[in-house]
Motif scaffolding. Structure first.
Motif, mmCIF file in Angstrom:
data_model
loop_
_atom_site.group_PDB
_atom_site.id
_atom_site.type_symbol
_atom_site.label_atom_id
_atom_site.label_comp_id
_atom_site.label_asym_id
_atom_site.label_seq_id
_atom_site.Cartn_x
_atom_site.Cartn_y
_atom_site.Cartn_z
ATOM 1 N N VAL A 1 0.894 -1.182 -0.070
ATOM 2 C CA VAL A 1 -0.053 0.216 0.025
ATOM 3 C C VAL A 1 0.942 1.243 0.095
ATOM 4 C CG1 VAL A 1 -1.810 1.155 1.108
ATOM 5 C CG2 VAL A 1 -1.765 -1.233 1.156
ATOM 6 N N LYS A 2 0.449 2.084 -0.834
ATOM 7 C CA LYS A 2 1.236 3.453 -0.984
ATOM 8 C C LYS A 2 0.713 4.539 -0.280
ATOM 9 C CE LYS A 2 1.466 5.509 -5.188
ATOM 10 N NZ LYS A 2 1.810 6.038 -6.048
ATOM 11 N N THR A 3 1.027 4.990 0.969
ATOM 12 C CA THR A 3 0.700 6.109 1.580
ATOM 13 C C THR A 3 1.404 7.462 1.319
ATOM 14 O OG1 THR A 3 2.136 5.987 3.418
ATOM 15 C CG2 THR A 3 0.198 4.372 3.452
ATOM 16 N N TRP A 4 0.965 8.517 1.849
ATOM 17 C CA TRP A 4 1.826 9.818 1.496
ATOM 18 C C TRP A 4 3.143 9.841 2.162
ATOM 19 C CZ3 TRP A 4 3.695 12.872 5.708
ATOM 20 C CH2 TRP A 4 3.589 12.209 6.999
ATOM 21 N N ASP A 5 3.604 9.056 2.986
ATOM 22 C CA ASP A 5 4.880 9.113 3.273
ATOM 23 C C ASP A 5 5.762 7.626 3.201
ATOM 24 O OD1 ASP A 5 3.829 7.553 5.136
ATOM 25 O OD2 ASP A 5 4.727 8.167 7.014
ATOM 26 N N GLY A 6 5.144 6.915 2.435
ATOM 27 C CA GLY A 6 5.924 5.605 2.170
ATOM 28 C C GLY A 6 5.104 4.446 1.668
ATOM 29 N N GLU A 7 5.642 3.261 1.663
ATOM 30 C CA GLU A 7 5.058 2.235 1.194
ATOM 31 C C GLU A 7 5.056 0.877 2.232
ATOM 32 O OE1 GLU A 7 5.315 2.376 -3.702
ATOM 33 O OE2 GLU A 7 6.321 0.722 -2.556
ATOM 34 N N TYR A 8 3.927 0.134 2.476
ATOM 35 C CA TYR A 8 4.103 -0.789 3.420
ATOM 36 C C TYR A 8 3.254 -2.142 2.969
ATOM 37 C CZ TYR A 8 4.491 3.397 6.464
ATOM 38 O OH TYR A 8 4.759 4.576 7.057
ATOM 39 N N THR A 9 4.025 -3.202 3.188
ATOM 40 C CA THR A 9 3.468 -4.322 2.710
ATOM 41 C C THR A 9 2.448 -4.854 3.835
ATOM 42 O OG1 THR A 9 5.144 -5.052 1.659
ATOM 43 C CG2 THR A 9 3.697 -6.709 2.224
ATOM 44 N N VAL A 10 0.977 -5.174 3.656
ATOM 45 C CA VAL A 10 0.149 -4.999 4.767
ATOM 46 C C VAL A 10 -0.582 -6.525 4.478
ATOM 47 C CG1 VAL A 10 -1.827 -4.055 5.705
ATOM 48 C CG2 VAL A 10 -0.132 -2.555 4.961
ATOM 49 N N GLY A 11 -0.626 -7.301 5.639
ATOM 50 C CA GLY A 11 -1.696 -8.554 5.611
ATOM 51 C C GLY A 11 -2.936 -8.209 5.207
ATOM 52 N N LEU A 12 -3.641 -9.118 4.691
ATOM 53 C CA LEU A 12 -5.080 -8.807 4.436
ATOM 54 C C LEU A 12 -6.107 -8.599 5.428
ATOM 55 C CD1 LEU A 12 -5.715 -11.573 1.387
ATOM 56 C CD2 LEU A 12 -4.848 -9.453 1.398
ATOM 57 N N GLN A 13 -5.600 -9.086 6.779
ATOM 58 C CA GLN A 13 -6.364 -8.800 8.132
ATOM 59 C C GLN A 13 -6.027 -7.409 8.658
ATOM 60 O OE1 GLN A 13 -3.665 -10.751 7.630
ATOM 61 N NE2 GLN A 13 -2.416 -10.672 9.619
ATOM 62 N N HIS A 14 -5.247 -6.782 7.869
ATOM 63 C CA HIS A 14 -4.840 -5.351 8.439
ATOM 64 C C HIS A 14 -5.426 -4.435 7.511
ATOM 65 C CE1 HIS A 14 -1.699 -7.220 10.986
ATOM 66 N NE2 HIS A 14 -2.521 -6.948 11.841
ATOM 67 N N LEU A 15 -6.201 -4.738 6.480
ATOM 68 C CA LEU A 15 -6.832 -4.094 5.291
ATOM 69 C C LEU A 15 -8.365 -3.759 5.275
ATOM 70 C CD1 LEU A 15 -4.314 -4.181 2.182
ATOM 71 C CD2 LEU A 15 -4.474 -2.519 3.674
ATOM 72 N N LYS A 16 -9.049 -2.615 4.782
ATOM 73 C CA LYS A 16 -10.265 -2.865 4.830
ATOM 74 C C LYS A 16 -10.608 -1.774 3.443
ATOM 75 C CE LYS A 16 -14.330 -1.490 7.131
ATOM 76 N NZ LYS A 16 -15.261 -0.864 8.385
ATOM 77 N N SER A 17 -11.377 -2.368 2.655
ATOM 78 C CA SER A 17 -11.592 -1.700 1.495
ATOM 79 C C SER A 17 -12.771 -0.417 1.816
ATOM 80 C CB SER A 17 -12.010 -2.108 0.034
ATOM 81 O OG SER A 17 -12.425 -1.313 -0.900
ATOM 82 N N PHE A 18 -12.643 0.738 1.110
ATOM 83 C CA PHE A 18 -13.581 1.706 1.118
ATOM 84 C C PHE A 18 -14.672 1.713 -0.037
ATOM 85 C CE2 PHE A 18 -10.442 4.016 3.628
ATOM 86 C CZ PHE A 18 -11.334 4.618 4.548
#
Length: 305
Positions: free
Chosen positions: A224-241
Motif C-alpha cells: 500500500v502506498k501512503t503519503w509518506d511511504g509504502e507498506y506491505t500489509v496483511g489482508l487482515q490489516h486492510l479494509k476497502s472503502f
C-alpha cells in the motif's frame, strides 16, 4: 645450680584428668536408631471449616473482580480518551497515559481492544460455566478474527484447555486453525483505496485508520502506498472503502501530489505539517478547505497538481 621446675607431671596429670572411656560409635548409632523406631510422633489435626454461603458469595465476587480487572482498565481508558478527560493537563491521550499510568501507546490501545473483545465474549459465548479471559495476553490473538467468530474461537480454546481458562498459546493455535480454514483469495485490486487497520501489528504504528492506495497484490498481502511511504500489509490489516474507480483515481492523484511536495528540500515546517495532516486524515477524501491548502502549497513551491 637449681633445676628448672618440671612440667612433665602436670601435663601427665592433666591428660589423666581429661581422659574418658572410649565411645563406641557403632553402639551409639544403634541406640539412636532404636530410639527413632520407638519414638511417638504426635500430630495435631486442624479442622478447616467449610465456607459459609456468604463467604462463597464474597469469594465469587472477588474472583470476578480479578478476572475483569483488565476489562475495567480498558473500558476506563476508552472513556478517558473518548471524552478527552486528559485535556486539562496533557496535549494528547498518549502523553497522558505515559505520564499517569506509565503505559506506552501500544499498551493502552491493547487494553482498550481487549476490553471490546471481552465484552463480545461475555455477551455471545454460550457456555453455561462462563469461562472468560483473565488478562489481555489471552485474548490478543482473537483480534485477528471478526467479532462474530471470536466467541467460537474462545469456546474451542476453553475446550482445548479442559474447561479451564486457556493460555495465550492455546488461543493463538485455535485462531491460526480458523484463519487457515477460512482463508479467502486476495480480492484487492491495484489502485483500490483502503483503510489500514493497525490492530496488533507494531510495524503499522501510527497508521491506524489512515488511507492508502494498493499498488501491488500478493497472495496474502498487499503493498500500500501512503503519503509518506509504502507498506506491505496483511489482508487482515486492510479494509476497502469500496470506492468507485473515478474516486480511487482522485485519491491516487492526491497521494502523488503530497508525496511529490514532500521531496522539496526547501519545504517549510508549517507546510510539512499540513501535508502530514492531509496524509493522515481518517477518511479517503479531502474537504474543500483541505484541497485549497494543498493547492496553495503547490503554487507556493511552483508545483503543478
Amino acid at each position: 645450680m637449681p633445676k628448672p621446675p618440671s612440667r612433665t607431671n602436670k601435663a601427665t596429670s592433666a591428660a589423666k584428668s581429661d581422659s574418658k572411656p572410649p565411645v563406641n560409635s557403632a553402639n551409639e548409632d544403634i541406640s539412636v536408631e532404636e530410639n527413632l523406631a520407638t519414638a511417638t510422633i504426635t500430630v495435631t489435626a486442624i479442622e478447616i471449616p467449610e465456607l459459609t454461603e456468604e463467604e462463597q458469595r464474597d469469594r465469587l465476587h472477588l474472583e470476578r473482580r480479578v478476572e475483569r480487572a483488565f476489562f475495567e482498565a480498558g473500558k476506563a481508558l476508552a472513556e478517558l480518551r473518548d471524552r478527552r478527560l486528559y485535556r486539562s493537563s496533557h496535549r494528547t491521550f498518549e502523553e497522558y497515559c505515559r505520564d499517569r499510568f506509565g503505559h506506552s501507546r501500544r499498551q493502552s490501545y491493547l487494553l482498550m481492544d481487549a476490553a471490546v473483545i471481552f465484552d463480545n465474549l461475555e455477551q455471545k459465548c454460550d457456555r453455561s460455566d462462563h469461562i472468560l479471559p483473565t488478562n489481555e495476553w489471552q485474548v490478543r490473538p482473537l483480534s485477528k478474527l471478526d467479532p462474530d467468530i471470536q466467541p467460537e474461537a474462545w469456546e474451542q480454546a476453553v475446550e482445548s484447555a479442559n474447561g479451564k481458562v486457556p493460555s495465550h498459546r492455546i488461543v493463538k493455535d485455535v485462531v491460526q486453525r480458523i484463519m487457515e480454514r477460512t482463508q479467502v483469495p486476495n480480492t484487492y485490486q491495484i489502485g483500490e483505496v483502503c483503510q489500514i487497520l493497525a490492530k496488533d501489528n507494531p510495524e503499522l504504528r501510527g497508521k491506524a485508520g489512515c488511507w492508502g492506495i494498493v499498488n501491488h497484490v500478493g497472495e496474502f498481502s498487499c503493498t500500500v502506498k501512503t503519503w509518506d511511504g509504502e507498506y506491505t500489509v496483511g489482508l487482515q490489516h486492510l479494509k476497502s472503502f469500496n470506492y468507485l474507480p473515478a474516486e480511487c483515481e482522485q485519491m491516487r492523484q492526491i497521494c502523488d501530489r503530497i508525496r511529490r511536495l514532500r521531496k522539496n528540500e526547501s519545504l517549510e515546517e508549517a507546510a510539512r505539517a499540513v501535508l502530514k495532516h492531509l496524509g493522515e486524515v481518517k477518511r479517503p477524501y479531502l474537504t474543500a478547505f483541505e484541497g485549497e491548502l494543498l493547492n496553495f502549497i503547490e503554487k507556493k513551491y511552483l508545483l503543478q497538481g
